[in-house]
Enzyme design. Structure first.
Site, short mmCIF file in Angstrom:
data_model
loop_
_atom_site.label_atom_id
_atom_site.label_comp_id
_atom_site.label_asym_id
_atom_site.label_seq_id
_atom_site.Cartn_x
_atom_site.Cartn_y
_atom_site.Cartn_z
N MET A 236 56.56 -18.63 21.46
CA MET A 236 57.99 -18.83 21.69
C MET A 236 58.76 -19.11 20.41
O MET A 236 59.83 -18.56 20.19
CB MET A 236 58.20 -19.97 22.70
CG MET A 236 57.86 -19.55 24.13
SD MET A 236 58.24 -20.80 25.36
CE MET A 236 60.03 -20.81 25.31
N GLY A 237 58.22 -19.96 19.54
CA GLY A 237 58.93 -20.30 18.31
C GLY A 237 59.24 -19.09 17.45
O GLY A 237 60.34 -18.96 16.90
N SER B 92 63.08 -22.41 28.75
CA SER B 92 62.38 -21.51 29.67
C SER B 92 62.69 -20.07 29.30
O SER B 92 63.83 -19.72 29.01
CB SER B 92 62.81 -21.78 31.12
OG SER B 92 62.15 -20.90 32.00
N GLY C 182 59.61 -17.97 28.18
CA GLY C 182 58.30 -17.43 27.85
C GLY C 182 58.36 -16.35 26.79
O GLY C 182 59.24 -16.32 25.93
N LYS D 102 63.72 -29.77 32.86
CA LYS D 102 62.68 -28.76 32.64
C LYS D 102 61.39 -29.13 33.37
O LYS D 102 60.67 -28.26 33.87
CB LYS D 102 62.41 -28.61 31.14
CG LYS D 102 61.30 -27.60 30.78
CD LYS D 102 61.60 -26.21 31.29
CE LYS D 102 60.81 -25.12 30.58
NZ LYS D 102 59.37 -25.32 30.51
N ASN E 172 59.56 -26.74 36.07
CA ASN E 172 58.17 -26.31 36.06
C ASN E 172 57.43 -26.71 37.33
O ASN E 172 56.55 -25.98 37.79
CB ASN E 172 57.45 -26.88 34.83
CG ASN E 172 57.79 -26.09 33.58
OD1 ASN E 172 58.84 -25.45 33.49
ND2 ASN E 172 56.92 -26.14 32.59
N GLU F 293 58.36 -24.18 39.73
CA GLU F 293 57.63 -22.96 39.35
C GLU F 293 56.23 -22.96 39.94
O GLU F 293 55.76 -21.95 40.47
CB GLU F 293 57.58 -22.88 37.82
CG GLU F 293 56.83 -21.71 37.24
CD GLU F 293 56.75 -21.84 35.74
OE1 GLU F 293 55.63 -22.10 35.24
OE2 GLU F 293 57.78 -21.70 35.06
N TYR F 294 55.55 -24.11 39.89
CA TYR F 294 54.22 -24.23 40.48
C TYR F 294 54.26 -23.87 41.96
O TYR F 294 53.41 -23.13 42.47
CB TYR F 294 53.69 -25.66 40.36
CG TYR F 294 53.12 -26.06 39.02
CD1 TYR F 294 53.60 -25.54 37.83
CD2 TYR F 294 52.10 -27.00 38.94
CE1 TYR F 294 53.09 -25.93 36.61
CE2 TYR F 294 51.57 -27.40 37.73
CZ TYR F 294 52.06 -26.86 36.56
OH TYR F 294 51.55 -27.26 35.36
#
Length: 328
Positions: free
Chosen positions: A11-12, A121, A123, A189, A193, A196-197
């Site tokens: 991501m960075g 978020s 990815g 966030k 997540n 998201e799970y």
């Protein structure tokens, strides 16, 4: 605007590229010098150390870190605190625990340094789609760094406005939002997540049932041979359960219908656990999110097609590779 980026992983590195593509100057540093070299060849300015990185910025400085939560963040923040000056801003864009943000923000405030916690978020697809940014911290640095957030965020795109929304001044429609004081960004966030799970688990279990409809244990009249890849493609179009996760599921099934490249061993980043912990602290019922977390624990002993589906989705949106046998 000039900013520094520390941590040039999946991501960075892509966030750096997106910033450069939007006209910003980025000073980069990573423990792996090859990662720095690659981005320098794409227009970034390389630094040989954290001290060197800070020296390449003008006050008030802004340093964004994208490193693993926990000890690595703690060490990085501690070192940078020695080099940054009053008025500078440190941004943690990883998945740190929000209570750690509150503590770190207090420590840095004593030095006159701002800390922003930014849940990020998007990815591996964020360089193209943009990143949804959930921002916590004080208002002044958020306003000053708005050009950075705007460049990283997806913008309105082709998503139609939500009917009856009246707050035209909100940046939520642009894909970034100042959610509140220290810790607020990573709290939002964390819940993101956790949800998201639950969404991933619902898709995984549904497709597992579809696949199981061919089982010889069922009466022959009630057996069905479903092509899961076709069902996924069908549901993408006009269905009320369509989503980006379903898009990625369809892609994974198109690439590998039996998901034979996945074992079904599903890890968790920690944010699902923190979400459940927050629910307990608030006395809020969270049965689905808790069950989804426990399903990931169980996947490490016994694997199903549904768990292969979870692993495939994680690889599709985040580039997460299954743990090798030596890591289990």
């Amino acid at each position: 605007m000039k900013i520094a980026m520390i941590g040039l992983g999946k991501m960075g590195a892509n966030m750096t590229r997106r910033l450069i593509n939007n006209g910003h100057e980025v000073v980069v540093y990573d423990l792996n010098p090859d990662n720095v070299t690659h981005l320098v060849s794409e227009g970034a300015e390389g630094a040989s150390s954290l001290k060197d990185l800070v020296s390449r910025l003008s006050a008030p400085r802004a340093v964004w870190i994208m490193v693993p939560a926990g000890e690595v963040v703690e060490k990085t923040v501690t070192i940078l605190a020695e080099f940054l000056k009053p008025g500078d801003t440190l941004i943690d864009g990883g998945n740190s625990y929000y209570k750690d943000d509150v503590r770190r923000a207090g420590m840095l405030k004593d030095r006159g340094i701002y800390l922003l916690d930014v849940g990020t978020s998007g990815g591996t697809w964020g360089i193209e789609r943009g990143y949804s940014l959930m921002i916590g911290g004080e208002q002044d640095p958020v306003q000053r760094l708005e050009p950075i957030f705007k460049a990283l965020a997806p913008g309105r795109g082709d998503i139609s406005p939500t009917p009856h929304r009246t707050d035209s001044a909100s940046t939520a429609e642009q894909g970034y939002l100042h959610c509140g004081v220290a810790g607020a960004g990573h709290f939002v966030k964390m819940i993101h997540n956790g949800i998201e799970y639950g969404l991933m688990q619902a898709y995984a279990e549904g497709f597992d049932i579809l696949r199981g409809a061919a089982s010889e244990s069922l009466p022959e009249a009630f057996r069905y041979q479903f092509e899961c890849s076709e069902i996924a493609e069908l549901w993408r179009r006009g269905s009320v359960i369509s989503s980006w996760l379903l898009d990625l599921t369809a892609q994974a099934l198109a690439e590998d219908p039996d998901l034979s490249n996945y074992s079904g061993y599903v890890t968790d980043s920690g944010e699902g656990r923190w979400t459940v912990q927050a629910a307990v602290e608030e006395a809020v019922s969270a049965e689905v999110l808790t069950a989804a977390l426990y399903a990931r624990f169980r996947s490490r002993q016994q694997h199903t097609f549904g768990e292969k589906m979870l692993s495939a989705m994680r690889q599709q949106f985040g580039g997460h590779i299954e743990a090798g046998k030596d890591e289990k």
